[in-house]
Design a protein around this motif. Structure first.
Motif, PDB file in Angstrom:
ATOM      1  N   ASP A 121       0.884  -1.071   0.032  1.00  0.00           N
ATOM      2  CA  ASP A 121      -0.057   0.051  -0.073  1.00  0.00           C
ATOM      3  C   ASP A 121       0.817   1.041   0.240  1.00  0.00           C
ATOM      4  O   ASP A 121       1.955   1.456   0.796  1.00  0.00           O
ATOM      5  N   MET A 149       1.025   5.349   0.041  1.00  0.00           N
ATOM      6  CA  MET A 149       0.333   6.721   0.261  1.00  0.00           C
ATOM      7  C   MET A 149       1.152   7.814  -0.629  1.00  0.00           C
ATOM      8  O   MET A 149       2.352   7.893  -0.175  1.00  0.00           O
ATOM      9  N   ARG A 151      -5.097   8.367  -8.878  1.00  0.00           N
ATOM     10  CA  ARG A 151      -6.404   7.498  -8.856  1.00  0.00           C
ATOM     11  C   ARG A 151      -6.109   6.541 -10.125  1.00  0.00           C
ATOM     12  O   ARG A 151      -6.565   5.400 -10.036  1.00  0.00           O
ATOM     13  N   HIS A 165      -2.862   3.472  -3.132  1.00  0.00           N
ATOM     14  CA  HIS A 165      -3.690   3.090  -2.132  1.00  0.00           C
ATOM     15  C   HIS A 165      -4.344   4.633  -1.698  1.00  0.00           C
ATOM     16  O   HIS A 165      -5.589   4.605  -1.085  1.00  0.00           O
ATOM     17  N   GLY A 166      -3.547   5.568  -1.696  1.00  0.00           N
ATOM     18  CA  GLY A 166      -4.181   6.902  -1.165  1.00  0.00           C
ATOM     19  C   GLY A 166      -3.146   7.993  -1.551  1.00  0.00           C
ATOM     20  O   GLY A 166      -2.199   7.875  -2.012  1.00  0.00           O
ATOM     21  N   ALA A 193      -9.925  13.050  -4.877  1.00  0.00           N
ATOM     22  CA  ALA A 193      -9.154  11.700  -4.404  1.00  0.00           C
ATOM     23  C   ALA A 193     -10.121  10.521  -4.745  1.00  0.00           C
ATOM     24  O   ALA A 193      -9.904   9.265  -4.814  1.00  0.00           O
ATOM     25  N   LEU A 201      -9.902   6.778  -3.228  1.00  0.00           N
ATOM     26  CA  LEU A 201      -8.556   6.650  -2.428  1.00  0.00           C
ATOM     27  C   LEU A 201      -8.571   7.199  -0.916  1.00  0.00           C
ATOM     28  O   LEU A 201      -9.195   8.301  -0.633  1.00  0.00           O
ATOM     29  N   GLU A 202      -7.788   6.706  -0.050  1.00  0.00           N
ATOM     30  CA  GLU A 202      -7.691   6.939   1.301  1.00  0.00           C
ATOM     31  C   GLU A 202      -7.100   8.236   1.324  1.00  0.00           C
ATOM     32  O   GLU A 202      -6.052   8.648   0.670  1.00  0.00           O
ATOM     33  N   VAL A 203      -7.478   9.086   2.322  1.00  0.00           N
ATOM     34  CA  VAL A 203      -6.947  10.481   2.400  1.00  0.00           C
ATOM     35  C   VAL A 203      -6.177  10.666   3.869  1.00  0.00           C
ATOM     36  O   VAL A 203      -6.820  10.563   4.735  1.00  0.00           O
TER      37      VAL A 203
END
Length: 256
Positions: free
Chosen positions: A54, A56, A84, A89-90, A114, A117-119
């Motif tokens: 993952d 970020m 994206r 992952h984010g 986003a 996506l995780e933020v």
């Protein structure tokens, strides 16, 4: 998971591969960490997205403060859209107004970009005016994680605020300590705060393999070494992971 999750802060795809080999749970991918972390290149993001970890991705168009122009925000939205499309992952973002408050409409634009996506909201949080209020507003806006040193230079110095934030965090919000966490203080930090995630670099200093050198010339800031650099260490990542396994289940830790 009955141990804290380890996010490795790093630069470059070789660093990501080292973090993966060391068993890290997640990486934060940046460029120019000596400037606090900037957006990495499209190619670096694409290469990272192909690896089985993952990631970020830092979305920060320049160094300095976090008060961005409309043009800079448009660049950030474009970079988020690229993330994206590449399937990371984010993303990691942070925006403040000139008064140290959240510019909510601007932040909503980044969060909308986003999508799924995780933020994470990065350490811009550490220079906001009111951390408790800001934490709750970020949760309301859909941010899932805050990276913080507790509004001090390092996590050990800001540990009281971090503990307070974790105790008051809304459902779905993770407070992740980061900056100044080392193998020497990790277990104490986790035990004191009850944090379920932590963020740290795992660098070793390496000498350049270049045999021919012109040391009269510098390519960046005068005084910074041109023929050595920091590289993520597999063995240091493994050391952090071993220490994380020594911390008891967070549900059993008193946060008093």
């Amino acid at each position: 998971m009955n141990r804290p999750l380890f996010e490795v802060c790093l630069e470059g795809v070789d660093d990501v591969e080292a973090a993966l080999k060391g068993g890290a749970d997640r990486v934060e991918l940046c460029a120019a960490l000596y400037q606090g972390g900037l957006t990495p290149s499209y190619g670096t993001i694409a290469a990272t997205a192909r690896l089985a970890i993952d990631a970020m991705v830092m979305i920060r168009p320049r160094s300095g403060d976090f008060h961005y122009s409309d043009c800079e925000l448009a660049v950030m939205e474009t970079d988020i859209q690229a993330c994206r499309e590449l399937g990371v992952h984010g993303v990691v973002i942070g925006v403040l107004d000139r008064n140290g408050e959240l510019p909510e409409e601007k932040l909503k634009g980044l969060i909308k970009a986003a999508g799924e996506l995780e933020v994470t909201f990065h350490r811009a949080f550490d220079v906001c005016r009111d951390p408790i209020r800001t934490m709750h507003r970020l949760a309301d806006l859909g941010v899932s994680r805050i990276l913080t040193s507790g509004q001090e230079a390092t996590v050990p110095q800001g540990i009281n605020l971090i503990t307070e934030l974790i105790a008051q965090a809304p459902s779905g919000m993770t407070i992740m300590p980061g900056c100044g966490i080392t193998p020497d203080n990790l277990v104490e930090v986790i035990r004191k705060t009850g944090a379920t995630e932590f963020h740290a670099t795992a660098f070793e200093r390496v000498e350049s393999p270049m045999e021919y050198r012109n040391e009269r010339v510098y390519m960046g800031v005068p005084g910074l070494p041109e023929y050595e650099r920091d590289r993520t260490s597999v063995s240091l990542v493994k050391q952090f992971m071993a220490l994380a396994h020594r911390v008891p289940d967070q549900s059993s830790i008193s946060r008093a």
